[in-house]
Design an enzyme around this catalytic site. Structure first.
Site, mmCIF file in Angstrom:
data_model
loop_
_atom_site.group_PDB
_atom_site.id
_atom_site.type_symbol
_atom_site.label_atom_id
_atom_site.label_comp_id
_atom_site.label_asym_id
_atom_site.label_seq_id
_atom_site.Cartn_x
_atom_site.Cartn_y
_atom_site.Cartn_z
ATOM 1 N N LYS A 214 0.938 -1.193 0.040
ATOM 2 C CA LYS A 214 0.009 -0.063 0.246
ATOM 3 C C LYS A 214 0.793 1.254 -0.117
ATOM 4 O O LYS A 214 0.495 2.129 -0.837
ATOM 5 C CB LYS A 214 -0.864 0.181 1.290
ATOM 6 N N ARG B 264 0.301 -10.181 12.891
ATOM 7 C CA ARG B 264 -0.681 -8.917 12.160
ATOM 8 C C ARG B 264 -1.508 -9.501 11.303
ATOM 9 O O ARG B 264 -2.387 -8.650 10.803
ATOM 10 C CB ARG B 264 0.495 -7.964 11.534
ATOM 11 N N ARG C 43 11.986 -6.414 4.224
ATOM 12 C CA ARG C 43 11.575 -5.216 4.273
ATOM 13 C C ARG C 43 12.638 -4.285 4.969
ATOM 14 O O ARG C 43 12.746 -4.861 5.968
ATOM 15 C CB ARG C 43 10.116 -4.872 4.724
ATOM 16 N N ARG D 133 12.069 -3.138 10.919
ATOM 17 C CA ARG D 133 11.040 -2.904 11.725
ATOM 18 C C ARG D 133 10.772 -3.917 12.788
ATOM 19 O O ARG D 133 10.801 -4.945 12.249
ATOM 20 C CB ARG D 133 9.539 -2.425 11.282
ATOM 21 N N ARG E 290 -8.741 0.927 9.417
ATOM 22 C CA ARG E 290 -8.433 -0.515 9.644
ATOM 23 C C ARG E 290 -9.696 -1.262 10.574
ATOM 24 O O ARG E 290 -9.510 -2.391 10.905
ATOM 25 C CB ARG E 290 -7.380 -0.472 10.396
HETATM 26 P P1 ADP Z 1 1.549 -2.219 7.701
HETATM 27 O O1 ADP Z 1 0.675 -1.638 6.685
HETATM 28 O O2 ADP Z 1 2.843 -2.910 7.115
HETATM 29 O O3 ADP Z 1 0.564 -3.055 8.633
HETATM 30 P P2 ADP Z 1 1.580 0.265 9.024
HETATM 31 O O4 ADP Z 1 2.854 1.416 8.799
HETATM 32 O O5 ADP Z 1 0.446 0.730 8.360
HETATM 33 O O6 ADP Z 1 1.974 -0.968 8.459
HETATM 34 O O7 ADP Z 1 1.071 0.214 10.636
HETATM 35 C C1 ADP Z 1 2.012 -0.226 11.467
HETATM 36 C C2 ADP Z 1 1.316 -0.256 12.877
HETATM 37 O O8 ADP Z 1 0.803 0.914 12.887
HETATM 38 C C3 ADP Z 1 0.149 -1.462 12.732
HETATM 39 O O9 ADP Z 1 0.508 -2.559 13.146
HETATM 40 C C4 ADP Z 1 -0.685 -0.648 14.092
HETATM 41 O O10 ADP Z 1 -0.186 -1.090 15.466
HETATM 42 C C5 ADP Z 1 -0.520 0.821 14.031
HETATM 43 N N1 ADP Z 1 -1.514 1.549 13.040
HETATM 44 C C6 ADP Z 1 -0.997 2.161 11.817
HETATM 45 N N2 ADP Z 1 -2.571 2.294 11.332
HETATM 46 C C7 ADP Z 1 -3.635 2.141 12.145
HETATM 47 C C8 ADP Z 1 -4.905 2.244 12.248
HETATM 48 N N3 ADP Z 1 -5.544 3.001 11.328
HETATM 49 N N4 ADP Z 1 -5.744 1.718 13.339
HETATM 50 C C9 ADP Z 1 -4.782 1.185 14.390
HETATM 51 N N5 ADP Z 1 -3.579 1.128 14.298
HETATM 52 C C10 ADP Z 1 -2.691 1.368 13.237
#
Ligand code: ADP
Ligand code: ZN
Length: 215
Positions: A13, A171, A127, A160, A88
């Site tokens: 994404k 996840r 990654r 990360r 999410r």
């Molecule tokens: P990825 O798309 O690889 O999962 P992100 O950078 O989008 O990684 O998100 C990393 C972490 O940040 C998630 O696992 C969560 O803990 C938190 N996070 C990000 N966006 C949200 C969201 N909209 N709601 C809840 N937690 C979030």
């Protein structure tokens, strides 16, 4: 225009969002990037989010909705918006609808990026993310010019904590439980939902994403 890029962690994404945001001349809003910035800055939100993020859990909806509301308030009200990693949960989707309808706007397009769990695990294990600008590379698929150094800004590339194998599997479960229901949610929403098969090269995926968004 308001666009949402939906899909599991590791599907690409962020990579697609950077290019698409330029194509729609819009703001790329990644809640993951905003949360990581809050952690780097040592803000109260960053401290609250840290434990959830490192464990691969979602950060509570109320914190995320405040974060997004504040961030939107800092932008011109007409700006095109591209959400990446938000919403999410259905509570976040409802929250977004109400924020947008308050300013006479709505979600216009939702694009779902899809890939198998095997592919997602492989991508996340390779990654490497820039600590400074958030750019993403992959030691198998998309290497940086100099190992450990960001092509974009020269910052350090790290793996990360939440990209460690056990956390990655967790996840993916969290995605199935809490985020996958948004697929049906948006199929029934005015915006509809378009699917893009993301198990292909970045450029092929990008062409389909652009077509789906109609730009
Ligand atoms: P990825 O798309 O690889 O999962 P992100 O950078 O989008 O990684 O998100 C990393 C972490 O940040 C998630 O696992 C969560 O803990 C938190 N996070 C990000 N966006 C949200 C969201 N909209 N709601 C809840 N937690 C979030
Ligand atoms: Zn960088």
């Amino acid at each position: 225009m308001v666009v949402i890029l939906l899909g599991p962690p590791g599907v690409g994404k962020g990579t697609q969002a950077v290019r698409l945001a330029a194509a729609i001349d819009g703001e790329h809003i990644s809640t993951g990037d905003l949360l990581r910035a809050a952690r780097r800055d040592g803000t109260e939100l960053g401290k609250q989010a840290q434990g959830y993020m490192d464990a691969g859990e979602l950060v509570p909806d109320a914190l995320i909705l405040d974060l997004v509301r504040d961030h939107l308030a800092s932008m011109p009200s007409e700006a095109s918006l591209l959400f990446d990693g938000f919403p999410r949960t259905t509570a976040q989707a409802d929250g977004l609808d109400s924020v947008l309808s308050g300013v006479g706007r709505q979600v216009d397009r939702v694009v779902l990026l899809e890939a198998s769990n095997e592919t997602l695990v492989e991508r996340m294990s390779g990654r490497r993310s820039c600590m400074d600008c958030g750019a993403v590379f992959n030691v198998h698929l998309n290497t940086s010019e100099i190992e450990g150094v960001c092509d974009n800004c020269g910052g350090p590339l790290i793996h990360r904590i939440d990209d460690e194998p056990d956390t990655v599997l967790h996840r993916l479960e969290v995605y199935q439980e809490q985020t996958a229901p948004l697929v049906a949610h948006y199929e029934a929403h005015d915006s509809g939902l378009l699917r893009v098969q993301a198990e292909r090269g970045m450029d092929d995926v990008y062409l389909d994403v652009r077509n789906a968004v109609g730009v």
